[in-house]
Design an enzyme around this catalytic site. Structure first.
Site, PDB file in Angstrom:
ATOM      1  N   ASP E  40       0.835  -1.199   0.000  1.00  0.00           N
ATOM      2  CA  ASP E  40       0.000   0.000   0.000  1.00  0.00           C
ATOM      3  C   ASP E  40       0.875   1.257   0.000  1.00  0.00           C
ATOM      4  O   ASP E  40       0.389   2.361   0.212  1.00  0.00           O
ATOM      5  CB  ASP E  40      -0.941   0.026   1.208  1.00  0.00           C
ATOM      6  CG  ASP E  40      -0.200  -0.002   2.532  1.00  0.00           C
ATOM      7  OD1 ASP E  40       1.018  -0.294   2.550  1.00  0.00           O
ATOM      8  OD2 ASP E  40      -0.830   0.261   3.572  1.00  0.00           O
ATOM      9  N   TRP E 164      -2.178  -2.433  12.478  1.00  0.00           N
ATOM     10  CA  TRP E 164      -0.906  -1.745  12.348  1.00  0.00           C
ATOM     11  C   TRP E 164      -0.849  -0.780  13.551  1.00  0.00           C
ATOM     12  O   TRP E 164      -1.487   0.286  13.504  1.00  0.00           O
ATOM     13  CB  TRP E 164      -0.883  -0.907  11.076  1.00  0.00           C
ATOM     14  CG  TRP E 164      -0.466  -1.507   9.779  1.00  0.00           C
ATOM     15  CD1 TRP E 164       0.523  -1.030   8.957  1.00  0.00           C
ATOM     16  CD2 TRP E 164      -1.011  -2.650   9.082  1.00  0.00           C
ATOM     17  NE1 TRP E 164       0.613  -1.809   7.816  1.00  0.00           N
ATOM     18  CE2 TRP E 164      -0.307  -2.810   7.875  1.00  0.00           C
ATOM     19  CE3 TRP E 164      -2.022  -3.571   9.389  1.00  0.00           C
ATOM     20  CZ2 TRP E 164      -0.581  -3.832   6.965  1.00  0.00           C
ATOM     21  CZ3 TRP E 164      -2.297  -4.596   8.486  1.00  0.00           C
ATOM     22  CH2 TRP E 164      -1.575  -4.723   7.307  1.00  0.00           C
ATOM     23  N   TYR E 166       0.734   1.868  15.325  1.00  0.00           N
ATOM     24  CA  TYR E 166       1.815   2.813  15.048  1.00  0.00           C
ATOM     25  C   TYR E 166       1.718   4.027  15.967  1.00  0.00           C
ATOM     26  O   TYR E 166       0.796   4.839  15.838  1.00  0.00           O
ATOM     27  CB  TYR E 166       1.722   3.295  13.603  1.00  0.00           C
ATOM     28  CG  TYR E 166       2.237   2.328  12.575  1.00  0.00           C
ATOM     29  CD1 TYR E 166       2.778   1.095  12.922  1.00  0.00           C
ATOM     30  CD2 TYR E 166       2.195   2.642  11.213  1.00  0.00           C
ATOM     31  CE1 TYR E 166       3.248   0.217  11.958  1.00  0.00           C
ATOM     32  CE2 TYR E 166       2.671   1.766  10.249  1.00  0.00           C
ATOM     33  CZ  TYR E 166       3.192   0.549  10.632  1.00  0.00           C
ATOM     34  OH  TYR E 166       3.659  -0.315   9.676  1.00  0.00           O
ATOM     35  N   ARG E 168       2.147   7.683  16.867  1.00  0.00           N
ATOM     36  CA  ARG E 168       2.224   8.807  15.923  1.00  0.00           C
ATOM     37  C   ARG E 168       1.641  10.078  16.537  1.00  0.00           C
ATOM     38  O   ARG E 168       0.826  10.008  17.451  1.00  0.00           O
ATOM     39  CB  ARG E 168       1.428   8.447  14.646  1.00  0.00           C
ATOM     40  CG  ARG E 168       1.866   9.117  13.373  1.00  0.00           C
ATOM     41  CD  ARG E 168       3.301   8.824  12.960  1.00  0.00           C
ATOM     42  NE  ARG E 168       3.698   7.427  12.926  1.00  0.00           N
ATOM     43  CZ  ARG E 168       3.786   6.669  11.835  1.00  0.00           C
ATOM     44  NH1 ARG E 168       3.524   7.204  10.667  1.00  0.00           N
ATOM     45  NH2 ARG E 168       4.164   5.416  11.896  1.00  0.00           N
ATOM     46  N   LYS E 200       0.685  -5.590  14.148  1.00  0.00           N
ATOM     47  CA  LYS E 200       1.923  -5.304  13.419  1.00  0.00           C
ATOM     48  C   LYS E 200       2.643  -4.184  14.152  1.00  0.00           C
ATOM     49  O   LYS E 200       2.062  -3.106  14.359  1.00  0.00           O
ATOM     50  CB  LYS E 200       1.571  -4.852  12.002  1.00  0.00           C
ATOM     51  CG  LYS E 200       2.772  -4.571  11.131  1.00  0.00           C
ATOM     52  CD  LYS E 200       2.371  -3.785   9.878  1.00  0.00           C
ATOM     53  CE  LYS E 200       3.573  -3.538   8.975  1.00  0.00           C
ATOM     54  NZ  LYS E 200       3.326  -2.484   7.990  1.00  0.00           N
ATOM     55  N   GLY E 243       9.135  -4.568   8.517  1.00  0.00           N
ATOM     56  CA  GLY E 243      10.473  -4.276   8.006  1.00  0.00           C
ATOM     57  C   GLY E 243      10.768  -2.782   7.952  1.00  0.00           C
ATOM     58  O   GLY E 243      11.853  -2.332   8.262  1.00  0.00           O
ATOM     59  N   GLY E 244       9.759  -1.993   7.582  1.00  0.00           N
ATOM     60  CA  GLY E 244       9.964  -0.542   7.480  1.00  0.00           C
ATOM     61  C   GLY E 244      10.769  -0.174   6.250  1.00  0.00           C
ATOM     62  O   GLY E 244      10.797  -0.933   5.262  1.00  0.00           O
ATOM     63  N   GLY E 270       7.854  -5.315   3.106  1.00  0.00           N
ATOM     64  CA  GLY E 270       7.476  -4.848   1.774  1.00  0.00           C
ATOM     65  C   GLY E 270       8.644  -4.274   1.000  1.00  0.00           C
ATOM     66  O   GLY E 270       9.234  -4.950   0.152  1.00  0.00           O
ATOM     67  N   ARG E 271       9.005  -3.030   1.340  1.00  0.00           N
ATOM     68  CA  ARG E 271      10.058  -2.380   0.567  1.00  0.00           C
ATOM     69  C   ARG E 271      11.366  -3.141   0.596  1.00  0.00           C
ATOM     70  O   ARG E 271      12.091  -3.197  -0.400  1.00  0.00           O
ATOM     71  CB  ARG E 271      10.254  -0.940   1.074  1.00  0.00           C
ATOM     72  CG  ARG E 271       9.127  -0.029   0.623  1.00  0.00           C
ATOM     73  CD  ARG E 271       9.133   1.288   1.373  1.00  0.00           C
ATOM     74  NE  ARG E 271       8.682   1.106   2.745  1.00  0.00           N
ATOM     75  CZ  ARG E 271       8.674   2.065   3.667  1.00  0.00           C
ATOM     76  NH1 ARG E 271       9.116   3.278   3.349  1.00  0.00           N
ATOM     77  NH2 ARG E 271       8.235   1.833   4.889  1.00  0.00           N
TER      78      ARG E 271
END
Lengths: 299, 299, 299, 299, 299
Positions: E40, E164, E166, E168, E200, E243-244, E270-271
């Site tokens: 995404d 997720w 996170y 923030r 996550k 993974g980030g 992902g990345r």
């Protein structure tokens, strides 16, 4: 030249496919490309847009022009659709624009409120709905919430959804502006990720790079490469390139050519068409059709 | 003299057409023109509006005046409609005003909240509903959201929708003010684009041009030309011109004449009517009717 | 002396009329006037209001006082209504107060949130509901939205609606304050325009005129003339005059007399009643009843 | 010693009475008093609350402790209730805490969002629900709106409603703080007025009087008198006194004694219980039970 | 090595258990561990994330990579799921990501609006839904409100919910930042308390301790101890470590090992996977699978 994806590969449900087929293969050039005539500027900018050609103030004149010019569709807000489309119903597909706003308050936290429903579009015999999504605005959560309902309703009623993907708001202004390559590319992707069937974009400007994401800086990207990338970012979402404010004809035709070459499905030109005399309008439309005629795509 | 559009050309559904026909052709002069008596000033401005004629504080006095004066309709908020219309139900059409606000907080982000539903109007035997849309306000998304529900309900219940299209808010103030030609012209168009059946506008002032869109600057537009343009911008939306605060009779009658000449469907005069003694009110109404009598339009 | 409107002239539906008849003609003096005992101060101001008479902290004590004093109704929030009214159900009408707030945050944008529904009132056997409307507050659209739902529910369930029409907020403070004649007069009118069956007002102060609308300035209006005007502005809405913070008995009785003379339907006195010993409370109530007894009105 | 109200005098509907009877007379000491074990601190403060006794991080450990300690109920948020209560379902009553928040953003406009419904509580076999109401916060209208839905659902489903009545926000901070006698007293009253069946309060501090309402200033009120008053303000709402952050055992036990003496229904102690080794926890609980055992109340 | 909780101990209803079983035991290594491929980023960061490997811009390329790499699931937003998953439906489980936002406006009051429903996930044959919860943001009440609906719908439709979690917003930034041990630990707990089935998290950084809660300061916590604690805080919620942004392979693999050692259920990369050439991607995936293969857990 980019390959064009056929309708049958887009993962569309029956109703959406039927209506898009009608627009792309049973109107206009009937070759799978599209030319749309948007007419919501009286709302978005006010009657001032009609001063160049006073006839254009009359919705009846415009709908007739859409029919005469062989457009694939005309884009109207609910009020004009109810008052004027009945006269020409069926002769030209209707795209009911579901949201819009005036340009009186400033744009730094732009939001385009919804004025009509997908059910209204069904009632009026429309073949698609349009929604303006202001990508990057600080009030994006309100915009996305509205959009979500529209997307869900369109999915339920089998109505193709055309997203006007417009970068807007103060954060966009600080990152290259509304029509930088970075912003237009991002906007096209957002529309695709969020379920647009068709996305309307402005022509990207790679030279506007101040403040954009670093990956977009310092590369020597041509106009053609930029629009190529935008169409790629939209992947299986059909791309319409917008004319925007009126400019010189040659410039506009060149943009049209580059867009189609990049794999766009078509064009959506309003002020460039009707901000001139009737016959001049039709002549300009003929030039656009000439370009589109070169990009047949099978259903 | 502008041509007047007949009801049958407006794209109206059955219920709306039936009710508008009743208002325009079975009340007042029965010639297709309209004269409305608005009476929500006690809410919008407070009882101070009744000091000039203390009798006017009594809603019963006003409803009776509406009947005596041969108006095509009286405009009331829900509370007064429930308490006073039953006495005269059927003798004069009721326009239920659905929203409104006090004038105590400032107007820079004006919003007029909804107080009654279209279903309330049906229950009370009303023939139309009224909604104030503050065009150009920074909180336009809230206004449009309210309006959308009203429009949809009116469509579903066949109830004619009269929009008070009023430019308002700090952005309007910075662009020529509430009654500049630019702002009134834009407001009339917005009402038409968003599905009003009838739009109520203030008389446009072309001389107020500081800050307006450039197309409206530096042209030498007469009052007649301005109101002509506003009626054109409203296209198939019937136009009512508002009296506003009380002014000299000759000025008001001249505005009325110019409005009708421009193609307006009629007038909506409150304070100019009832901020004087009973018989004077009726005499002034007679002068307005004299003007309207010259503008027959077939159903 | 002002004439009093009979229930049958108010345009009420059956359920509302039946319940108002019960309150006005089958309780209290049974002569069409009303004396209400409000008891939501523990919420609006906190337990500090009970320090003058510690017994008053106990809701059971108060409900009993209401019965003993021959009140036409007692006003409670949902929690106390559920916990204490069952003991005396039927012996005294219940007015369920539907909204309220603490006085801890400041009042400049006052809003009184809803805590119970009209359906709760029906379930508990109440004969009316109460709603505080803060007229002139900058957040009036939220208030009106809440109120609208209450009004609609009350209409549907035949439940009389008593509006606490209280000018409030920074814009009111800048225009003469919460109890200026201008503000109270405007508030009474707003309640009437928006469908209150009964309106509770504070006693107007014509001497507070700094910043009020010009029509209210410089006239030499007596207390009697001011309350006369307020009742007139409320037209067919029954008026209850509020006692407010505790003051000298003679002052309060004089206000009561002036209010009834002006045409008010009755009084609503809380702290002036129960911020003293039990027997003193009853003696003060007897004086109020003496006044009300002079203003019989037929059903 | 204050008298304790029996369940049958609280005006409770059948379902609420049945569930409160189960909690008060069929669990814990079965004598009508209550000892609750709250375990939502991992959400309200984060895992840092578990550092003093790492075992306490494990919800299974805590639920087991609740059973072993003979508590009348354990308080969990939806996630832990779903994952851990099934293991011990029926052995100890569950209080489903319906709202909560992290302590990361500041508290000046505190609001505790809802995470689960009363229907979730029914599904999980809970015997009560808990709601944190931040009394005096500037966003009280949002809080009250949430609370209203919870109260209505609890009423409909016969589920007892325990309100954590916590003064909070900048206006409270300016008027004596979260645990002043003034604020706690007001909070207890608000819970009662708004329909709580049970209210959880912090122990009041009469010495914190800077900025509080004048009635609370300059009187020489003892801790016992303060908690007496708070219980009186709660009238027919059962009072639970909270332990709060961990303090010395003797101090806590003294507070417990004073609370019960004042007429509280019981105690709700979390960190004071589980921020120590397992056996020490049980020993402290035994001391609390010893106190509660002295305050039998018939059903 | 931490013990892993079996699916049968999580208190799951039938549908959630069936779908998680499918993901964990019928795809990927089929040993109860999980490796997810999130896609995404084109929405969250824009097309710039695809510049490192232009092929990655094409969703079809990525879905195919998910199948080839033997992932347990691929994560897509609604638009790409509709346009691309049909091609590979059933070959790899789909996790429909329900919310998301662009990174154009700043993150200090981050909120991730909802774009699709759990019902959409059912319609598309997804086996789980994903929701980004911004823990600690000043607009947490909006986030929690959205999340609550998603959780309730997922519960009703038996759809596993991956959160997720996170940290923030500006308050988090002031307390150690998004990936401090304190913040990640708190976030994991919040997800568990609020009913996530899977959470996550980002890898925690114990060295980031400026401004964090005092319990987290001054202790000498290793990376392994930190991730151990995070997994413990999540208790019966399955943990996926993210993974980030792309980093060196050895660093990533070490993190993966530590995560699994701590008791995590799996990884979501992902990345780090697709920001390289196709075959390199598969080689890196093989290394991750090698690690996961050591942590079998029975159903």
């Amino acid at each position: 030249m980019a390959t064009r994806t056929r309708l049958s590969r887009l993962g569309l449900d029956t109703g959406k496919k039927a209506r898009l087929h009608r627009i792309l293969h049973q109107h206009g050039l009937r070759n799978g490309t599209a030319l749309f005539l948007p007419y919501d500027q009286g709302f978005e900018h006010g009657p001032r847009d009609f001063f160049a050609n006073p006839d254009s103030s009359d919705p009846r004149y415009i709908v007739k022009l859409g029919v005469e010019g062989g457009f694939n569709g005309i884009v109207l807000q609910i009020g004009l659709a109810e008052k004027f489309y009945w006269d020409y119903a069926g002769e030209i597909p209707l795209v009911l624009k579901l949201n819009g706003k005036t340009d009186i308050p400033p744009d730094n936290a732009a939001l385009s409120p919804v004025h009509a429903s997908v059910a209204d579009a069904v009632r009026l015999g429309a073949d698609a709905v349009g929604y303006t999504l202001y990508v990057g605005t600080p009030v994006q959560e309100k915009d996305f919430a509205q959009y979500r309902q529209v997307r869900a309703d369109a999915q339920e009623l089998g109505m193709p959804l055309i997203v006007w993907a417009y970068p807007r708001g103060w954060a966009v202004a600080a990152k290259g502006g509304n029509d930088s390559f970075y912003a237009v590319d991002y906007a096209a992707r957002v529309a695709s990720e969020l379920g647009a069937d068709v996305v309307k974009v402005n022509f990207p400007h790679p030279e506007k790079s101040e403040g954009v994401a670093e990956q977009y800086v310092g590369t020597d990207v041509s106009a053609q490469q930029a629009i190529d990338a935008v169409v790629r970012s939209a992947n299986r979402t059909l791309v319409l390139v917008s004319g925007g404010t009126r400019a010189g004809d040659e410039v506009m035709l060149e943009k049209a050519r580059e867009s189609m070459e990049a794999g766009a499905a078509g064009l959506i030109f309003g002020r460039n068409v009707w901000q001139r005399e009737h016959d001049e309008s039709l002549r300009f439309v003929a030039s656009l059709r000439e370009i589109l005629a070169k990009y047949d795509v099978a259903p």
